[in-house]
Design an enzyme around this catalytic site. Structure first.
Site, PDB file in Angstrom:
ATOM      1  N   HIS A   1       0.835  -1.204   0.000  1.00 35.06           N
ATOM      2  CA  HIS A   1       0.000   0.000   0.000  1.00 35.06           C
ATOM      3  C   HIS A   1       0.877   1.265   0.000  1.00 35.06           C
ATOM      4  O   HIS A   1       0.595   2.230  -0.707  1.00 35.06           O
ATOM      5  CB  HIS A   1      -0.936  -0.016   1.216  1.00 35.06           C
ATOM      6  CG  HIS A   1      -1.641   1.275   1.473  1.00 35.06           C
ATOM      7  ND1 HIS A   1      -2.673   1.726   0.692  1.00 35.06           N
ATOM      8  CD2 HIS A   1      -1.436   2.231   2.417  1.00 35.06           C
ATOM      9  CE1 HIS A   1      -3.089   2.910   1.156  1.00 35.06           C
ATOM     10  NE2 HIS A   1      -2.355   3.232   2.192  1.00 35.06           N
TER      11      HIS A   1
ATOM     12  N   HIS B   1       3.336   7.489   4.961  1.00 36.20           N
ATOM     13  CA  HIS B   1       2.126   8.182   5.381  1.00 36.20           C
ATOM     14  C   HIS B   1       1.297   7.452   6.438  1.00 36.20           C
ATOM     15  O   HIS B   1       0.574   8.091   7.187  1.00 36.20           O
ATOM     16  CB  HIS B   1       1.249   8.551   4.173  1.00 36.20           C
ATOM     17  CG  HIS B   1       0.430   7.422   3.633  1.00 36.20           C
ATOM     18  ND1 HIS B   1       0.922   6.531   2.696  1.00 36.20           N
ATOM     19  CD2 HIS B   1      -0.837   7.018   3.900  1.00 36.20           C
ATOM     20  CE1 HIS B   1      -0.016   5.649   2.417  1.00 36.20           C
ATOM     21  NE2 HIS B   1      -1.095   5.912   3.129  1.00 36.20           N
TER      22      HIS B   1
ATOM     23  N   GLU C   1       0.176   6.448  12.364  1.00 37.73           N
ATOM     24  CA  GLU C   1      -1.167   5.985  12.719  1.00 37.73           C
ATOM     25  C   GLU C   1      -1.182   4.476  12.991  1.00 37.73           C
ATOM     26  O   GLU C   1      -1.858   4.024  13.901  1.00 37.73           O
ATOM     27  CB  GLU C   1      -2.133   6.337  11.572  1.00 37.73           C
ATOM     28  CG  GLU C   1      -3.585   6.062  11.839  1.00 37.73           C
ATOM     29  CD  GLU C   1      -4.254   7.122  12.721  1.00 37.73           C
ATOM     30  OE1 GLU C   1      -3.553   8.073  13.136  1.00 37.73           O
ATOM     31  OE2 GLU C   1      -5.447   6.976  12.989  1.00 37.73           O
ATOM     32  N   ASP C   2      -0.446   3.734  12.214  1.00 36.89           N
ATOM     33  CA  ASP C   2      -0.600   2.273  12.243  1.00 36.89           C
ATOM     34  C   ASP C   2       0.583   1.479  12.797  1.00 36.89           C
ATOM     35  O   ASP C   2       0.550   0.258  12.760  1.00 36.89           O
ATOM     36  CB  ASP C   2      -0.903   1.753  10.820  1.00 36.89           C
ATOM     37  CG  ASP C   2      -2.235   2.273  10.291  1.00 36.89           C
ATOM     38  OD1 ASP C   2      -3.068   2.648  11.127  1.00 36.89           O
ATOM     39  OD2 ASP C   2      -2.421   2.316   9.075  1.00 36.89           O
TER      40      ASP C   2
ATOM     41  N   ASP D   1     -16.718  12.488 -29.661  1.00 32.92           N
ATOM     42  CA  ASP D   1     -15.349  12.501 -29.146  1.00 32.92           C
ATOM     43  C   ASP D   1     -15.014  11.211 -28.401  1.00 32.92           C
ATOM     44  O   ASP D   1     -14.188  11.185 -27.518  1.00 32.92           O
ATOM     45  CB  ASP D   1     -15.110  13.728 -28.258  1.00 32.92           C
ATOM     46  CG  ASP D   1     -16.069  13.764 -27.074  1.00 32.92           C
ATOM     47  OD1 ASP D   1     -17.015  12.949 -27.039  1.00 32.92           O
ATOM     48  OD2 ASP D   1     -15.864  14.604 -26.184  1.00 32.92           O
TER      49      ASP D   1
HETATM   50 MN    MN Z   1      -2.952   4.829   3.570  1.00 29.49          MN
END
Ligand code: MN
Length: 492
Positions: A48, A72, A76-77, A261
Site C-alpha cells: 500500500h 504516510h 497511525e498504524d 469525441d
Molecule cells: Mn494509507
C-alpha cells in the site's frame, strides 16, 4: 507485487543520488515499521505504501513527497512516532505525514447536513497546510480503489461513493485529469457494475472498429506535418474514459453514434504557434465538422484547460476528434497542480514564477494558480500570500474540529468546547459538564485547535449552563443559548 524500483523508475524527473537515497531510506523505514502487517487483501502492508508512492511518482511529485507517501501510515498504524520520523527525515516530511494522518480522521458518516459534501471538500483543503498533503491523500485513495476487490460489497460501495463524491472532484479541482479519470472509472466499476460492463464493451468494440482508421490518419498527419516542418513531440490515439463516456451517453439516450469525441487523436507540438499551424494542416487534409472547432487556447475553459479541439470527417466519413496542444498544456491537463513541481526544477522562487515582473500573456499562466485563484474567489477570500507560500489558508479564521464519529464542526478562531457543544446541539451545550480534546481532559475554556477531536461529556440529570461561560464562548449560537437558559432560570 510492487518494489521500490518501480517507484524509482517512474519518477518524471531524474533523481540525483541524494534524492534516491532519501526515497530508499523512507522505504526501509516504512518496511521495518509495517513489518508483519497485512492488508485485508492478504498482501503485505508495504504494498500500500509503495502503491501510494508510485502514484505520486507518476504525477510528477518529487523525492520528499514520495518519501512522505511511503511513510504516510507509519504514525497511525505502527509503533513508530511522528517525532521519530521528524528526527530521521526532518520537519518538512514529518509535516506532510502529519497532515495526511489528520486528513485520515475525516469520516463521511452520521450527518444529514445538506452541504456536508461541500463542507468536506472545503475542509479537506483547509486542513491541508500544504497542497502536497492532499496529493498524497489522493494517491493513497487511488491505490485503495485499485485494490478494492478484497473488501465486502457494502464497504466497497461506501468507499466508491465517497471517492466519486469527494476525491474525484478534488482531483478535478486540482486539475489532475489523470487521477480524476482513474478514480471515476474505478468508482463507476464498483457502484454500477452493469452499466460499467456495458459501456466498456461498447467502447472496446468502437475502438476495435476505429483502430485502423486512426492509424491511417496518424500516419497521414505525421507525413503532412513533417513536410511542413512542424516538429511533432507526440501524436497518438486516445479514447474517452468510461465514466465520462457513460455520463455523455446518458445525455444522448445511450446512443453511442451521437458521441463524436469517443475516440480521437492528440497531437503535441512545441509552441503555441505550432498548434495553430497544425490546425491549418489538419483542416487542409480533412474537412472539419462545422461548429465543432474549439479554441481553448485563446479562450481557456473555466478551470484553465487549454487545447484546440476539432472534429473532422475521416477517410470513411467517420467523425473523429483531434486535440492539438503544447507539452506544457498537456501536462497541466493531466497532472494539474502537480505539474507545478516538475516545472519548477530550477528553484525559482514561487513569487517570481507566478508573479513575473512583466505581466505575461495568459497562456503563460500556470493552470493551477488560476484554479487556486478561482477557489479563492469562490470562497470570498483573497490572500495573495497564500499563493506565494503554497499554503491553503482561506480558512485562516476557521477551525475545523471533529466529533468522535468524525463529523466536522466548523468554528471561529479561539472557539471553546462549549461553542463546539452548542454547534452540535443545544441539548449537548446545555448539559455539558466537561470536555476532552483528542482523548485528554481539557478545561471548558480550552481553545479548540484545527483537527481536534472533541468529546463533550454531558449530564443526564441536569442542565448546567453558567454565566461564567459567557466570558469565553466565541459563537453567537452559544451566547444566545446560554442567555436563554439563564433568563428562563431567572438568573438574568
Ligand atoms: Mn494509507
Amino acid at each position: 507485487m510492487l518494489t521500490i524500483e518501480d517507484v524509482l523508475k517512474n519518477t518524471k524527473l531524474k533523481l540525483d543520488a541524494k534524492r534516491e537515497a532519501l526515497i530508499r531510506s523512507a522505504y526501509q523505514t516504512a518496511l521495518t515499521a509495517h513489518a508483519g502487517q497485512k492488508r485485508k487483501s492478504g498482501e503485505d502492508y508495504i504494498q500500500h505504501c509503495l502503491g501510494t508512492a508510485l502514484n505520486l511518482a507518476k504525477i510528477g511529485m518529487r523525492s520528499k513527497t514520495i518519501s512522505a507517501g511511503l511513510l504516510h501510515d507509519v504514525p497511525e498504524d505502527t509503533q513508530m512516532t511522528l517525532s521519530e520520523i521528524e528526527e530521521k527525515f526532518g520537519s518538512e516530511i514529518a509535516k506532510l505525514v502529519d497532515g495526511v494522518t489528520k486528513l485520515g480522521k475525516i469520516k463521511l458518516r452520521g450527518t444529514k447536513e445538506e452541504n456536508y459534501l461541500e463542507n468536506l471538500r472545503k475542509m479537506f483543503l483547509a486542513m491541508a497546510e500544504d497542497i502536497r498533503v492532499v496529493l498524497i491523500k489522493l494517491a493513497d485513495r487511488l491505490y485503495n480503489m485499485e485494490t478494492l476487490e478484497s473488501l465486502p460489497e457494502e464497504k466497497r460501495a461506501r468507499i466508491a461513493r465517497e471517492t466519486l463524491d469527494v476525491f474525484a472532484p478534488i482531483a478535478n479541482r486540482l486539475g489532475i485529469g489523470d487521477i480524476k479519470a482513474k478514480l471515476e472509472n474505478l468508482a463507476f466499476k464498483h457502484l454500477d457494475r452493469k452499466n460499467y460492463d456495458y459501456v466498456l464493451e461498447i467502447s472496446q468494440q468502437q475502438q476495435q472498429q476505429r483502430k485502423k482508421h486512426i492509424e491511417i490518419i496518424i500516419n497521414t498527419l505525421r507525413k503532412e506535418l513533417s513536410s511542413e516542418r512542424i516538429r511533432v513531440i507526440n501524436i497518438f490515439g486516445r479514447t474517452k474514459h468510461l465514466y465520462s463516456l457513460f455520463q455523455k451517453m446518458k445525455k444522448h439516450d445511450m446512443d453511442i453514434n451521437k458521441i463524436y469525441d469517443l475516440s480521437g487523436i492528440r497531437i503535441i507540438v512545441p509552441e503555441v504557434v505550432n498548434c495553430y499551424e497544425t490546425l491549418g494542416i489538419v483542416h487542409k487534409k480533412y474537412r472539419p465538422l462545422v461548429g465543432r472547432i474549439k479554441d481553448y487556447i485563446s479562450l481557456p475553459k473555466p478551470n484553465g484547460y487549454q487545447s484546440i479541439h476539432t472534429t473532422i470527417f475521416g477517410p470513411e466519413g467517420k467523425f473523429l476528434e483531434i486535440q492539438i496542444r503544447t507539452q506544457k498544456m498537456d501536462d497541466e491537463a493531466e497532472f494539474g497542480i502537480a505539474s507545478h513541481w516538475f516545472y519548477t526544477e530550477n528553484k525559482k522562487s514561487f513569487k517570481n514564477l507566478f508573479f513575473p515582473k512583466k505581466i505575461e500573456p495568459h497562456k503563460e499562466d500556470i493552470l493551477w494558480v488560476k484554479q487556486l485563484r478561482e477557489w479563492q474567489n469562490e470562497l470570498g477570500k483573497n490572500d495573495e500570500e497564500f499563493i506565494e507560500s503554497l499554503k491553503i489558508d482561506f480558512f485562516k479564521n476557521h477551525i475545523f474540529a471533529f466529533t468522535p464519529l468524525g463529523d466536522v464542526i466548523d468554528l471561529p478562531e479561539e472557539a471553546t468546547p462549549i461553542d463546539f457543544a452548542y454547534k452540535v446541539h443545544s441539548e449537548i451545550g446545555d448539559r455539558a459538564t466537561s470536555a476532552k480534546a483528542n482523548n485528554q481532559m481539557v478545561p471548558l475554556d480550552y481553545k479548540v485547535k484545527n483537527g481536534d477531536v472533541i468529546e463533550i461529556i454531558t449530564s443526564k440529570d441536569y442542565k448546567n449552563p453558567s454565566r461564567d461561560w459567557l466570558r469565553f464562548v466565541k459563537t453567537s449560537i452559544a451566547k444566545s443559548h446560554i442567555k436563554k437558559f439563564m433568563k428562563k432560570d431567572g438568573m438574568i
